[in-house]
Every structure is written in structure tokens, then in C-alpha cells.
Design a protein around this motif. Structure first.
Motif, PDB file in Angstrom:
ATOM      1  N   ARG A   1     -14.879  74.895  19.082  1.00 36.86           N
ATOM      2  CA  ARG A   1     -14.045  74.002  19.728  1.00 36.86           C
ATOM      3  C   ARG A   1     -12.569  74.629  20.174  1.00 36.86           C
ATOM      4  NH1 ARG A   1     -15.696  70.935  15.323  1.00 36.86           N
ATOM      5  NH2 ARG A   1     -13.852  71.295  13.983  1.00 36.86           N
ATOM      6  N   LEU A   2     -11.925  75.582  19.396  1.00 39.68           N
ATOM      7  CA  LEU A   2     -10.893  76.314  19.693  1.00 39.68           C
ATOM      8  C   LEU A   2     -11.087  77.193  21.028  1.00 39.68           C
ATOM      9  CD1 LEU A   2      -8.055  76.996  19.238  1.00 39.68           C
ATOM     10  CD2 LEU A   2      -9.045  78.753  17.643  1.00 39.68           C
ATOM     11  N   ARG A   3     -12.283  77.906  20.874  1.00 39.65           N
ATOM     12  CA  ARG A   3     -12.471  78.700  22.142  1.00 39.65           C
ATOM     13  C   ARG A   3     -12.724  77.744  23.533  1.00 39.65           C
ATOM     14  NH1 ARG A   3     -18.004  81.739  21.670  1.00 39.65           N
ATOM     15  NH2 ARG A   3     -17.021  82.423  19.907  1.00 39.65           N
ATOM     16  N   GLN A   4     -13.345  76.614  23.280  1.00 34.32           N
ATOM     17  CA  GLN A   4     -13.509  75.826  24.328  1.00 34.32           C
ATOM     18  C   GLN A   4     -12.164  75.313  24.791  1.00 34.32           C
ATOM     19  OE1 GLN A   4     -16.167  72.860  23.209  1.00 34.32           O
ATOM     20  NE2 GLN A   4     -17.892  74.027  23.109  1.00 34.32           N
ATOM     21  N   GLN A   5     -11.218  74.993  23.887  1.00 29.42           N
ATOM     22  CA  GLN A   5      -9.910  74.679  24.389  1.00 29.42           C
ATOM     23  C   GLN A   5      -8.983  75.679  25.108  1.00 29.42           C
ATOM     24  OE1 GLN A   5      -8.322  73.221  20.702  1.00 29.42           O
ATOM     25  NE2 GLN A   5      -9.460  71.291  20.448  1.00 29.42           N
ATOM     26  N   VAL A   6      -9.490  76.968  24.499  1.00 31.14           N
ATOM     27  CA  VAL A   6      -8.622  78.192  25.190  1.00 31.14           C
ATOM     28  C   VAL A   6      -9.232  78.435  26.715  1.00 31.14           C
ATOM     29  CG1 VAL A   6      -8.486  80.375  24.866  1.00 31.14           C
ATOM     30  CG2 VAL A   6      -7.900  79.132  22.824  1.00 31.14           C
ATOM     31  N   LEU A   7     -10.407  78.176  26.561  1.00 28.15           N
ATOM     32  CA  LEU A   7     -10.955  78.446  27.828  1.00 28.15           C
ATOM     33  C   LEU A   7     -10.422  77.221  28.891  1.00 28.15           C
ATOM     34  CD1 LEU A   7     -14.624  79.492  27.050  1.00 28.15           C
ATOM     35  CD2 LEU A   7     -12.861  81.027  27.758  1.00 28.15           C
ATOM     36  N   ARG A   8     -10.453  76.228  28.510  1.00 33.13           N
ATOM     37  CA  ARG A   8      -9.931  75.069  29.342  1.00 33.13           C
ATOM     38  C   ARG A   8      -8.610  75.210  29.791  1.00 33.13           C
ATOM     39  NH1 ARG A   8     -13.041  71.549  25.940  1.00 33.13           N
ATOM     40  NH2 ARG A   8     -11.334  71.032  24.839  1.00 33.13           N
ATOM     41  N   ARG A   9      -7.755  75.457  28.685  1.00 35.77           N
ATOM     42  CA  ARG A   9      -6.244  75.852  29.085  1.00 35.77           C
ATOM     43  C   ARG A   9      -6.172  77.011  29.902  1.00 35.77           C
ATOM     44  NH1 ARG A   9      -1.871  73.539  29.998  1.00 35.77           N
ATOM     45  NH2 ARG A   9      -0.036  74.929  29.209  1.00 35.77           N
ATOM     46  N   GLU A  10      -6.838  78.159  29.714  1.00 39.09           N
ATOM     47  CA  GLU A  10      -6.820  79.312  30.687  1.00 39.09           C
ATOM     48  C   GLU A  10      -7.269  78.893  32.089  1.00 39.09           C
ATOM     49  OE1 GLU A  10      -9.316  82.081  28.959  1.00 39.09           O
ATOM     50  OE2 GLU A  10      -7.932  82.871  27.663  1.00 39.09           O
ATOM     51  N   ASP A  11      -8.218  77.933  32.176  1.00 38.69           N
ATOM     52  CA  ASP A  11      -8.606  77.413  33.431  1.00 38.69           C
ATOM     53  C   ASP A  11      -7.297  76.491  33.963  1.00 38.69           C
ATOM     54  OD1 ASP A  11     -11.128  78.675  33.421  1.00 38.69           O
ATOM     55  OD2 ASP A  11     -12.162  76.986  32.539  1.00 38.69           O
ATOM     56  N   GLN A  12      -6.746  75.790  33.146  1.00 40.30           N
ATOM     57  CA  GLN A  12      -5.767  74.917  33.707  1.00 40.30           C
ATOM     58  C   GLN A  12      -4.671  75.822  34.111  1.00 40.30           C
ATOM     59  OE1 GLN A  12      -4.850  72.511  30.392  1.00 40.30           O
ATOM     60  NE2 GLN A  12      -6.798  70.960  30.782  1.00 40.30           N
ATOM     61  N   LEU A  13      -4.212  76.773  33.307  1.00 40.31           N
ATOM     62  CA  LEU A  13      -3.190  77.902  33.462  1.00 40.31           C
ATOM     63  C   LEU A  13      -3.586  78.631  35.147  1.00 40.31           C
ATOM     64  CD1 LEU A  13      -2.164  79.355  30.306  1.00 40.31           C
ATOM     65  CD2 LEU A  13      -0.940  77.399  31.552  1.00 40.31           C
ATOM     66  N   ARG A  14      -4.716  78.987  35.127  1.00 40.01           N
ATOM     67  CA  ARG A  14      -5.114  79.722  36.366  1.00 40.01           C
ATOM     68  C   ARG A  14      -5.047  78.527  37.582  1.00 40.01           C
ATOM     69  NH1 ARG A  14      -8.878  82.434  33.004  1.00 40.01           N
ATOM     70  NH2 ARG A  14     -10.553  80.830  33.303  1.00 40.01           N
ATOM     71  N   HIS A  15      -5.649  77.512  37.432  1.00 42.46           N
ATOM     72  CA  HIS A  15      -5.399  76.499  38.297  1.00 42.46           C
ATOM     73  C   HIS A  15      -3.897  76.277  38.697  1.00 42.46           C
ATOM     74  CE1 HIS A  15      -5.385  72.648  40.391  1.00 42.46           C
ATOM     75  NE2 HIS A  15      -6.688  73.057  40.870  1.00 42.46           N
ATOM     76  N   ALA A  16      -3.085  76.047  37.707  1.00 39.47           N
ATOM     77  CA  ALA A  16      -1.669  75.863  37.993  1.00 39.47           C
ATOM     78  C   ALA A  16      -1.125  77.102  38.489  1.00 39.47           C
ATOM     79  CB  ALA A  16      -0.929  75.488  36.401  1.00 39.47           C
TER      80      ALA A  16
END
Length: 616
Positions: free
Chosen positions: A156-171
Motif C-alpha cells: 500500500r505504501l509503495r502504491q501511495q508513493v507511486l501515485r505521489r510520484e505520478d502526481q509530482l511528475r504531472h504537477a
């Protein structure tokens, strides 16, 4: 990512080693307990056997069996005297201790009694093994549950980190408000497109777009409403050019850009631009607000001459600026001529400030005369003589001064030079009623305008009646409440206010009536064909009638022929200005011209009352 996937391995190995150590420790203690128990069992059996012998029983076997069977873990036992064992007990085929050591049991002897008599028992270790196994199973279950919980949490933490990384890359690549590519990401996309081999990238066109009217909307309705409009503009642009959505970016404020792949022909570019402009035709409505916006577009074909994203954007920006200068809602395609003009503007922008400071600017004056030829006043026209490149035309540097804000120091310089020249001309005995100076909208918005005017007049011993301020018709219609109050304040102080280039804008009669205007100057474009056969002068006639009804003076600009002057005189025009009487001239030449005409014409009091000096 591979390291993250194997992060569970060290934890699992550590858990396994810990479990094995615990199991070994438990087994060790269980075996110690089993050995002690075996000694105790041997002593108990020995006690029973000794009691049997005390009762004069010669056969100890029944007593040995009876005593040994009471202990479930005793699988075999022997009654031994010295080195000879005479009685035995065993469960099934369990071996005696004398038959060797076994991994599943432990042997123990009682303490020897008289004549070396002792009991030897084999104690089963299976209960210890089972207890240890049971504990290992429990530890294993707990470990598996813990490992499963940890693994699930890690996932779950890995998925959250991946989602956050995707969000940061998108931002990092997208504009937070519109979701389009931001400036950096669009530059990178454009650079990536230009870096491809020409055969692979194909034809393409870059559009640079700036919204018309957005600043007024933002200032009037606030940034919140402006943000809502920008979101709606983005949606409309995306619907207008769905195939180019991925390469569309917001460069900042109300500026957008898009790469049109496989589009380079003018008709194809125009078709895409039509789709964009049509998407803005319907008004933007929200929270009882309705606004109409347009868009000015600069385009550049991404051909072999364009090598970098910076160059492409610079060319598109130049074309967009030209589109805005031509008027709202225009498309301009970059070409070499436009590029040379842009370089010329850049040169002027860099040289204009030093020119103001170093005194390279000077004034020429064009007379304004009554219909009888009598002198009424002069209009001050600024000129620029560059030390290396000679005279630079006003239409080249005035616009640059407006855009860069240099119009403010330039305007102050013009006012000071006009005051100085007026005093000098009057000092030579020239009867010059007033000097007329052009004032831009940016100057009207400057709170220092009135103090600068009054300071210059006082410094040269002049008053407001000695100066007329000309404001273009377009500027008058665009001024807001604060700028309009500045005009009213100037008029109240005694300055004459003239509307320049009248007829070229969209004048509001009610606004003209509210403003204290003293003069309407009809634009030179209406003089063409005036007085000639077949020419319909209805527009000029209407403007002269309007000036008369408003009770203000009328001046015709750009009069070059006697036919024009005659028609204007017959139509009731009061003053004219143009080459028919005089071209703009420097102060020394103006003094000679005025002296030559002195006495030829009397001042027309009805047209303009004599100038009086006033200390305000």
C-alpha cells in the motif's frame, strides 16, 4: 524499483533466523528438562524396586514393569547390578539403554545403591520435540501473519508513493489551473519535436495565442472569475483542436501555445485558427457575469530554418505581438519582414532610454491656423535624432515607449521642452497663443502627470492656459473612472483638452458631453477627396455639426489642398492644420515663419481667446 521489490527479503531472512534460534533454544531447554525428568523417573523406579526387595521378593521384574509403566515417557528400563542387567521393561520394541543411543530418547541412571545396584531408563524425547514443533508452528504462523501484514502495508505504501510520484511528475509538467502543459514542459515538448529528423517529424506549425479582453475581465470581476474563465477557455480550445490536446500548453497568464502536427499550409493553419476563434464566439457566463473574449494569434511554420524551441517561440511571440497591434482577433504568420521589424523594435527599445537621458529627442512644431489664415497655436511633435542612425520616425518609437513604460519619462521631457521653446519664442517677440502636447493613456494613469505639468509650467513662468493637451479618441473611450477624473481635474485647472484623431474611434456622445472637451480634431484620413466632385463628405459634415452642437472648437488635420480648405471653411470648420500652410518645423524655423506672417492676420477672438499667464 527492483531494490524496492526485494526490500522484504532481509526482513524475512532475519525473521527466519530468529525463529530458528528460538526453536533451538526451546529444544535445548526441553532436552534439559527431559534429562532431569528421566533421572527423577529412574529414582522413583529404584525406590519401588528396593521396596519390593525389602518385602523378600526375589523377582524384581513385575515391580520394575509396574513402576516403569506409570511413566508414559519411559519407553524402556533395566535393573542392573554392577555391569549385569537382570530385569528389563520396554514399550513394544523400544530398545534398552544398553543397546545404544537414539535421537528420539535420552538415557538416565539412578544413583547406585549397595552392591552397585541402579536403574537405567530410556526417556522419550518426542514430547519435547512436539512441544518445540508446536512452538515453531506458532512462531511461524505469527511470523507469516506479521510478514503478510508488513508486505500488505509495504504494498500500500509503495502504491501511495507511486501515485505521489505520478502526481509530482504531472504537477512538474502541467499547469495547476488548466491541466495543460506548463511553460517548461511545453518548451521540452517543442524541443523534442524539433530534435527529430525532418523526415520523421513532418510539417508542423506553432501557434502562440493571447486572449483579448481578459485583463479587463480579470480586473473587473476578480482573479477567481478569471480562473474560471481560463478553465473554460482551455476546455473550448481542447474541443476545437482535439488532435492537438497533448501538445497544448499555457505559457502564463492568458497566453497559450499549441503545436499543430502535419499542418503547415496557410489554408490549413487558417482552418485551425478558425476553429479556435469560433470556440470563443459564445460569451463566458458565470455567477451573473457575461463576458466576450477574443484571441490574437501568432503562427510560425516549424521548417528547416527553426532549430530551437527558443527561436520558434520568439518568432511566434513576435507574430502574436503584431497581431495585437493590428487589432483584436487577428492571425499573423511570421515571415522575414516581420523578423526584421522585430529586430528594429528591439534596437529602438534598447536605445530609447539613453536617448531620453542624453537629450537626443527634440520637438518640431506644426501651426494651427484659423480659416482666415490667422495664427492660433502650434502642436508639438517629438522627434529623435540618433547619433549613429540619424532621424528615427515617431511611429517607430512612440509605440515602443507605450509598451515599455518609457512614455512616462518621454512625456515629461516633451512637456519641459515645449515649455522651454514657448518661452524662448515669446522672448523673440513672437505672438504664440499656446502649445499643444499629446498625452497618452498611460500618462493619464500616472499620478505624477499633474504634478509634472504644474512643475514645468511654474519653472518657466507659464500657466495652464498656455498649454493644450491632446488625447486620442480611442484613449478617451478607454479611460476608466480614475483617468477620466484626471482629465476633469486638468480641465478644471485651466488646461485645454482636445480630442485627437476624431472619427477613427467609437466615441460615446454621452461621454463626450460629460467630459470637459474644448476641441475636436478631425482625423486626416477624412480629408482625402474632400472638395472634389463626386466625393460624399457626409461624415466630415456630421463631425463638424457634432462639434458645433457640443459647443467645442473644430480642427481639421492633414489639410493639403486649397479645395479642402475651401470646403471646410464653407462647412463651418474653425481651424485647420496641414501641409497647405506649414510642415512641422524646428523652433528657429517656426520663429522666422511666424515673424513673416506677423500682422497679416488679426486674431479671431471668437475662435480662441488670447492666452493669459496664470499662476496656479
Amino acid at each position: 524499483m527492483e531494490k524496492r521489490r526485494l526490500a522484504w527479503l532481509p526482513f524475512t531472512l532475519a525473521l527466519l533466523v530468529a525463529a530458528l534460534l528460538l526453536a533451538w533454544q526451546r529444544l535445548y531447554f526441553e532436552m534439559q528438562d527431559a534429562h532431569r525428568t528421566a533421572l527423577s523417573e529412574a529414582e522413583s523406579i529404584m525406590t519401588v524396586v528396593e521396596l519390593s526387595r525389602a518385602m523378600s521378593s526375589t523377582d524384581v521384574s513385575p515391580w520394575l514393569t509396574s513402576a516403569s509403566s506409570r511413566f508414559r515417557e519411559v519407553v524402556s528400563s533395566s535393573y542392573c547390578v554392577g555391569h549385569q542387567c537382570t530385569a528389563h521393561y520396554r514399550q513394544g520394541v523400544a530398545p534398552l539403554c544398553s543397546e545404544g543411543e537414539l535421537w528420539g530418547s535420552v538415557c538416565a541412571q539412578s544413583f547406585p545403591r549397595g552392591a552397585g545396584t541402579f536403574i537405567e531408563v530410556r526417556h522419550s524425547l518426542m514430547p519435547a520435540y512436539l512441544a518445540t514443533l508446536r512452538d515453531m508452528v506458532m512462531v511461524g504462523v505469527v511470523a507469516l501473519l506479521g510478514l503478510g501484514t508488513w508486505f500488505s502495508a509495504e504494498q500500500r505504501l509503495r502504491q501511495q508513493v507511486l501515485r505521489r510520484e505520478d502526481q509530482l511528475r504531472h504537477a512538474a509538467r502541467h499547469d495547476a489551473l488548466t491541466g495543460l502543459l506548463n511553460r517548461a514542459a511545453f518548451d521540452a515538448t517543442l524541443a523534442e519535436h524539433l530534435s527529430r529528423p525532418k523526415a520523421e517529424r513532418g510539417p508542423a506549425t506553432l501557434l502562440y495565442m493571447d486572449l483579448d479582453g481578459f485583463k479587463h475581465l480579470n480586473d473587473t470581476h476578480g482573479h477567481h472569475m478569471g480562473d474560471q474563465v481560463l478553465k473554460e477557455v482551455t476546455r473550448r480550445f481542447a474541443n476545437a483542436l482535439p488532435e492537438a490536446r497533448a501538445s497544448m500548453g499555457r505559457l502564463g497568464g492568458d497566453e497559450f501555445a499549441v503545436i499543430l502536427a502535419n499542418v503547415s499550409e496557410p489554408l490549413a493553419v487558417a482552418a485551425s485558427v478558425d476553429a479556435i476563434t469560433e470556440s470563443l464566439l459564445s460569451p463566458f457566463e458565470a455567477e451573473q457575469m457575461s463576458a466576450q473574449l477574443g484571441v490574437s494569434i501568432g503562427a510560425v511554420v516549424l521548417d528547416a530554418e527553426v532549430h530551437t524551441a527558443e527561436e520558434a517561440l520568439r518568432r511566434a511571440d513576435v507574430a502574436m505581438d503584431e497581431a495585437k497591434r493590428l487589432g483584436h482577433g487577428k492571425l499573423v504568420l511570421f515571415d522575414d519582414l516581420l523578423g526584421s521589424r522585430a529586430r528594429r523594435r528591439q534596437f529602438i527599445q534598447s536605445e530609447l532610454r539613453p536617448a531620453i537621458i542624453q537629450g537626443q529627442l527634440y520637438l518640431e512644431y506644426q501651426p494651427q491656423v484659423g480659416m482666415d489664415g490667422g495664427m492660433r497655436g502650434v502642436e508639438a511633435l517629438v522627434r529623435w535624432r540618433h547619433p549613429r542612425f540619424g532621424v528615427i520616425r515617431p511611429d517607430e518609437f512612440i509605440g515602443v515607449a507605450e509598451e515599455t513604460g518609457l512614455i512616462l519619462p518621454l512625456g515629461v521631457t516633451v512637456i519641459e521642452m515645449a515649455c522651454r521653446d514657448l518661452v524662448a519664442l515669446r522672448g523673440e517677440g513672437v505672438a504664440l497663443p499656446y502649445v499643444s502636447v499629446n498625452v497618452s493613456p498611460r500618462q493619464l494613469a500616472d499620478p505624477q502627470l499633474v504634478p509634472a505639468l504644474m512643475s514645468a509650467l511654474r519653472q518657466h513662468g507659464l500657466g495652464p492656459a498656455d498649454m493644450e493637451l491632446e488625447v486620442t479618441e480611442g484613449a478617451v473611450m478607454e479611460v476608466n473612472g480614475a483617468e477620466s477624473s484626471v482629465l476633469d481635474h486638468l480641465s478644471a485647472r485651466g488646461f485645454r483638452i482636445a480630442i485627437d484623431d476624431f472619427g477613427t474611434g467609437y466615441s460615446s456622445l454621452s461621454r463626450l458631453q460629460r467630459m470637459k472637451v474644448d476641441k475636436l480634431k478631425i482625423d486626416r484620413s477624412f480629408m482625402d477627396g474632400l472638395g472634389e466632385a463626386g466625393h460624399d463628405p457626409v461624415l466630415v459634415d456630421m463631425m463638424l455639426s457634432l462639434a458645433k452642437r457640443l459647443g467645442v472648437k473644430s480642427v481639421a488635420e492633414g489639410v493639403e489642398t486649397q479645395q479642402q480648405a475651401d470646403w471646410l471653411r464653407d462647412a463651418g470648420c474653425q481651424m485647420i492644420q496641414g501641409y497647405l500652410y506649414a510642415k512641422p518645423m524646428p523652433p528657429a524655423q517656426l520663429a522666422v515663419w511666424l515673424k513673416d506672417r506677423a500682422g497679416d492676420h488679426d486674431e479671431d477672438e471668437d475662435v480662441w481667446s488670447p492666452t493669459i499667464s496664470a499662476e496656479l
